[in-house]
Design a protein around this motif. Structure first.
Motif, PDB file in Angstrom:
ATOM      1  N   ALA A 122      13.712  49.535 -51.970  1.00  0.00           N
ATOM      2  CA  ALA A 122      12.264  50.283 -52.315  1.00  0.00           C
ATOM      3  C   ALA A 122      11.130  49.384 -51.252  1.00  0.00           C
ATOM      4  CB  ALA A 122      12.014  49.691 -53.797  1.00  0.00           C
ATOM      5  N   SER A 123      11.492  48.142 -51.055  1.00  0.00           N
ATOM      6  CA  SER A 123      10.590  47.379 -50.260  1.00  0.00           C
ATOM      7  C   SER A 123      10.337  47.985 -49.045  1.00  0.00           C
ATOM      8  CB  SER A 123      11.166  46.036 -50.390  1.00  0.00           C
ATOM      9  OG  SER A 123      11.155  45.268 -51.476  1.00  0.00           O
ATOM     10  N   MET A 124      11.495  48.871 -48.648  1.00  0.00           N
ATOM     11  CA  MET A 124      11.471  49.369 -47.111  1.00  0.00           C
ATOM     12  C   MET A 124      10.410  50.490 -47.020  1.00  0.00           C
ATOM     13  SD  MET A 124      15.338  49.454 -46.131  1.00  0.00           S
ATOM     14  CE  MET A 124      16.567  47.856 -46.336  1.00  0.00           C
ATOM     15  N   ALA A 125       9.932  50.904 -47.940  1.00  0.00           N
ATOM     16  CA  ALA A 125       8.645  51.981 -47.744  1.00  0.00           C
ATOM     17  C   ALA A 125       7.511  51.575 -46.978  1.00  0.00           C
ATOM     18  CB  ALA A 125       8.279  52.367 -49.318  1.00  0.00           C
ATOM     19  N   GLU A 126       7.055  52.343 -46.405  1.00  0.00           N
ATOM     20  CA  GLU A 126       5.914  52.060 -45.398  1.00  0.00           C
ATOM     21  C   GLU A 126       4.766  51.682 -46.054  1.00  0.00           C
ATOM     22  OE1 GLU A 126       5.294  55.078 -42.603  1.00  0.00           O
ATOM     23  OE2 GLU A 126       7.452  55.007 -41.661  1.00  0.00           O
ATOM     24  N   GLY A 127       4.056  50.581 -45.335  1.00  0.00           N
ATOM     25  CA  GLY A 127       2.552  50.228 -46.017  1.00  0.00           C
ATOM     26  C   GLY A 127       2.672  49.809 -47.361  1.00  0.00           C
ATOM     27  N   VAL A 128       1.654  50.320 -47.989  1.00  0.00           N
ATOM     28  CA  VAL A 128       1.185  49.765 -49.392  1.00  0.00           C
ATOM     29  C   VAL A 128       2.294  50.533 -50.508  1.00  0.00           C
ATOM     30  CG1 VAL A 128      -1.333  49.634 -49.171  1.00  0.00           C
ATOM     31  CG2 VAL A 128      -0.426  51.703 -49.560  1.00  0.00           C
ATOM     32  N   LEU A 129       3.038  51.586 -50.179  1.00  0.00           N
ATOM     33  CA  LEU A 129       3.850  51.922 -50.842  1.00  0.00           C
ATOM     34  C   LEU A 129       4.964  51.335 -51.206  1.00  0.00           C
ATOM     35  CD1 LEU A 129       3.740  55.841 -49.635  1.00  0.00           C
ATOM     36  CD2 LEU A 129       2.498  54.933 -51.575  1.00  0.00           C
ATOM     37  N   GLY A 130       5.273  50.406 -50.030  1.00  0.00           N
ATOM     38  CA  GLY A 130       6.666  49.433 -50.520  1.00  0.00           C
ATOM     39  C   GLY A 130       6.242  48.698 -51.625  1.00  0.00           C
ATOM     40  N   LEU A 131       5.091  48.116 -51.668  1.00  0.00           N
ATOM     41  CA  LEU A 131       4.740  47.097 -52.756  1.00  0.00           C
ATOM     42  C   LEU A 131       4.812  47.902 -53.987  1.00  0.00           C
ATOM     43  CD1 LEU A 131       1.780  44.876 -50.996  1.00  0.00           C
ATOM     44  CD2 LEU A 131       4.053  44.213 -51.511  1.00  0.00           C
ATOM     45  N   ARG A 132       4.174  49.038 -54.074  1.00  0.00           N
ATOM     46  CA  ARG A 132       4.307  49.895 -55.257  1.00  0.00           C
ATOM     47  C   ARG A 132       5.526  50.248 -55.795  1.00  0.00           C
ATOM     48  NH1 ARG A 132       3.095  56.145 -55.096  1.00  0.00           N
ATOM     49  NH2 ARG A 132       5.297  55.768 -54.056  1.00  0.00           N
ATOM     50  N   ASP A 133       6.504  50.820 -54.895  1.00  0.00           N
ATOM     51  CA  ASP A 133       7.822  51.056 -55.103  1.00  0.00           C
ATOM     52  C   ASP A 133       8.750  49.803 -55.615  1.00  0.00           C
ATOM     53  OD1 ASP A 133       6.906  53.529 -54.275  1.00  0.00           O
ATOM     54  OD2 ASP A 133       8.455  53.724 -52.476  1.00  0.00           O
ATOM     55  N   ARG A 134       8.482  48.707 -54.905  1.00  0.00           N
ATOM     56  CA  ARG A 134       9.159  47.477 -55.433  1.00  0.00           C
ATOM     57  C   ARG A 134       8.612  46.999 -56.667  1.00  0.00           C
ATOM     58  NH1 ARG A 134      13.059  43.250 -53.232  1.00  0.00           N
ATOM     59  NH2 ARG A 134      12.806  41.881 -54.946  1.00  0.00           N
ATOM     60  N   ALA A 135       7.476  47.422 -56.983  1.00  0.00           N
ATOM     61  CA  ALA A 135       6.912  46.825 -58.496  1.00  0.00           C
ATOM     62  C   ALA A 135       7.523  47.941 -59.504  1.00  0.00           C
ATOM     63  CB  ALA A 135       5.385  46.910 -58.384  1.00  0.00           C
ATOM     64  N   LEU A 136       7.541  49.215 -59.233  1.00  0.00           N
ATOM     65  CA  LEU A 136       8.156  50.255 -60.061  1.00  0.00           C
ATOM     66  C   LEU A 136       9.454  49.972 -60.329  1.00  0.00           C
ATOM     67  CD1 LEU A 136       7.868  52.922 -61.692  1.00  0.00           C
ATOM     68  CD2 LEU A 136       8.402  54.096 -59.593  1.00  0.00           C
ATOM     69  N   VAL A 137      10.349  49.658 -59.449  1.00  0.00           N
ATOM     70  CA  VAL A 137      11.737  49.218 -59.813  1.00  0.00           C
ATOM     71  C   VAL A 137      12.010  48.076 -60.586  1.00  0.00           C
ATOM     72  CG1 VAL A 137      14.191  48.916 -58.786  1.00  0.00           C
ATOM     73  CG2 VAL A 137      12.405  50.522 -57.497  1.00  0.00           C
ATOM     74  N   GLU A 138      11.146  47.078 -60.012  1.00  0.00           N
ATOM     75  CA  GLU A 138      11.129  45.589 -60.778  1.00  0.00           C
ATOM     76  C   GLU A 138      10.835  46.050 -62.233  1.00  0.00           C
ATOM     77  OE1 GLU A 138      12.416  42.927 -60.246  1.00  0.00           O
ATOM     78  OE2 GLU A 138      12.265  42.422 -57.923  1.00  0.00           O
ATOM     79  N   VAL A 139      10.001  46.933 -62.729  1.00  0.00           N
ATOM     80  CA  VAL A 139       9.394  47.077 -64.081  1.00  0.00           C
ATOM     81  C   VAL A 139      10.667  47.994 -64.825  1.00  0.00           C
ATOM     82  CG1 VAL A 139       7.750  48.520 -65.489  1.00  0.00           C
ATOM     83  CG2 VAL A 139       7.024  47.079 -63.782  1.00  0.00           C
ATOM     84  N   LEU A 140      11.159  48.932 -64.023  1.00  0.00           N
ATOM     85  CA  LEU A 140      12.201  49.544 -64.746  1.00  0.00           C
ATOM     86  C   LEU A 140      13.303  48.810 -65.233  1.00  0.00           C
ATOM     87  CD1 LEU A 140      11.914  52.832 -62.505  1.00  0.00           C
ATOM     88  CD2 LEU A 140      11.199  52.559 -65.066  1.00  0.00           C
ATOM     89  N   TYR A 141      13.689  47.913 -64.224  1.00  0.00           N
ATOM     90  CA  TYR A 141      15.060  47.191 -64.496  1.00  0.00           C
ATOM     91  C   TYR A 141      14.653  45.894 -65.399  1.00  0.00           C
ATOM     92  CZ  TYR A 141      18.855  44.109 -63.613  1.00  0.00           C
ATOM     93  OH  TYR A 141      20.028  43.036 -63.899  1.00  0.00           O
ATOM     94  N   GLY A 142      13.559  45.239 -65.070  1.00  0.00           N
ATOM     95  CA  GLY A 142      13.043  44.038 -65.656  1.00  0.00           C
ATOM     96  C   GLY A 142      12.702  44.285 -67.435  1.00  0.00           C
ATOM     97  N   THR A 143      12.082  45.506 -67.614  1.00  0.00           N
ATOM     98  CA  THR A 143      11.897  45.727 -68.932  1.00  0.00           C
ATOM     99  C   THR A 143      12.547  46.683 -69.768  1.00  0.00           C
ATOM    100  OG1 THR A 143      10.321  47.242 -68.192  1.00  0.00           O
ATOM    101  CG2 THR A 143       9.496  45.289 -68.146  1.00  0.00           C
ATOM    102  N   GLY A 144      13.675  47.492 -68.994  1.00  0.00           N
ATOM    103  CA  GLY A 144      14.181  48.555 -69.473  1.00  0.00           C
ATOM    104  C   GLY A 144      13.531  49.830 -70.005  1.00  0.00           C
TER     105      GLY A 144
END
Length: 318
Positions: free
Chosen positions: A140-162
């Protein structure tokens, strides 16, 4: 919805169907996705009843309902055969409609009350190992530019909160409380039922990085939307786009197999229970109405049984 016409196969039940769907959408607060599934199932049921000559709820028998269940399971009504899971959903829809019709006075009897869906085989939810989650996050962090931060946050939220995918993309900025001593998110589940879930350090760091460095950039293209997760046009990220984020992250991270938002939800629950969490606590965190739904995560596979027996029983070791 247009007035029913004699040529419309759903005509005898169209008024009641419109009334029930409105009840589900307004009073029960079902999502558009769930409402569409109910509408599809119940229109098929209305056509089935009309072909059997039924012109009102008072004429419907228990045998009619049971025959419909068999028809959708096999495709005998001319429609696509449904899987056991989809058949169960159709039965729930029909039972709910008849119960509503009885309460509203459309009929004195409920012919669907005793009808049950065909038995289904319980399947263990698919979970991935912690190492695979790490790969997914790296991807997720490998996405280009600002999208990498968004994608990482999305995956962390999905896995970190269920969180369910609809809950994650439905987050508003005001639902995020990560600056407090006990960081948390406010999620709205099925029927808009609210729950507060704790957020771990990794998800907090990813959300902070996204909200400070990435979201403001994405928001410039939009119209002041309050959603946490935005697309490149500054609009709320859709469920479909969130799925695409996960698929791309899995591909970049080298994670094999099918990865979906539910995969992370299953992994969240499985890893909590494996770490010693009580099943009722996990129930609350997942937003399950019944602990029975959560208990599927406590099922033990035959392979695990054999491994534990081979490793633990004195007569198993040769």
């Amino acid at each position: 919805m247009a007035d029913p016409t004699p040529e419309d196969p759903e005509a005898p039940f169209q008024v009641e169907l419109t009334e029930y769907l409105a009840h589900l959408g307004v009073e029960r607060g079902l999502s558009e996705h769930t409402l569409a599934a109910y509408r599809r199932d119940l229109r098929r049921y209305a056509r089935f009843l009309a072909r059997r000559g039924r012109t009102g709820f008072g004429e419907v028998t228990e045998e009619d309902v049971a025959s419909y269940v068999e028809a959708v399971r096999t495709g005998a009504d001319g429609g696509h055969p449904l899987s056991p899971t989809s058949t169960s959903r159709a039965v729930v829809a029909v039972r709910g409609w008849h119960r509503f019709a009885t309460l509203e006075g459309h009929t004195d009897t409920d012919p669907a009350a005793a009808v049950r869906p065909p038995g289904t085989t319980k399947r263990l939810p698919k979970a991935i190992a912690v190492e695979e989650v790490d790969k997914l996050l790296a991807g997720a962090s490998m996405a280009e530019g600002v999208l990498g931060l968004r994608d990482r946050a999305l995956v962390e939220v999905l896995y970190g909160t269920g969180a369910r995918i609809s809950e994650a993309v439905g987050l508003d900025v005001d639902d995020v409380d990560i600056g407090a001593q006990h960081p948390s998110l406010r999620l709205f589940g099925k029927g808009r039922k609210e729950r507060i879930v704790p957020v771990g350090r990794f998800a907090v760091e990813a959300l902070e990085a996204y909200l400070v460095r990435s979201r403001p950039v994405l928001a410039q293209s939009g119209r002041g939307n309050s959603a946490v997760f935005l697309n490149q046009r500054g609009n709320p990220l859709s469920r479909q786009s969130a799925w695409a984020v996960l698929q791309a992250a899995a591909e970049r991270g080298g994670v094999s197999g099918h990865i979906s938002p539910h995969t992370l939800r299953h992994s969240y629950a499985t890893h909590l229970l494996a770490g010693g969490a009580d099943v009722r606590v996990v129930q609350e965190l997942l937003g399950h109405a019944s602990v029975t739904t959560t208990q599927i995560y406590t099922m033990v596979t035959p392979d695990t049984l054999r491994e534990v027996y081979a490793a633990s029983h004195p007569r198993a070791r040769g």
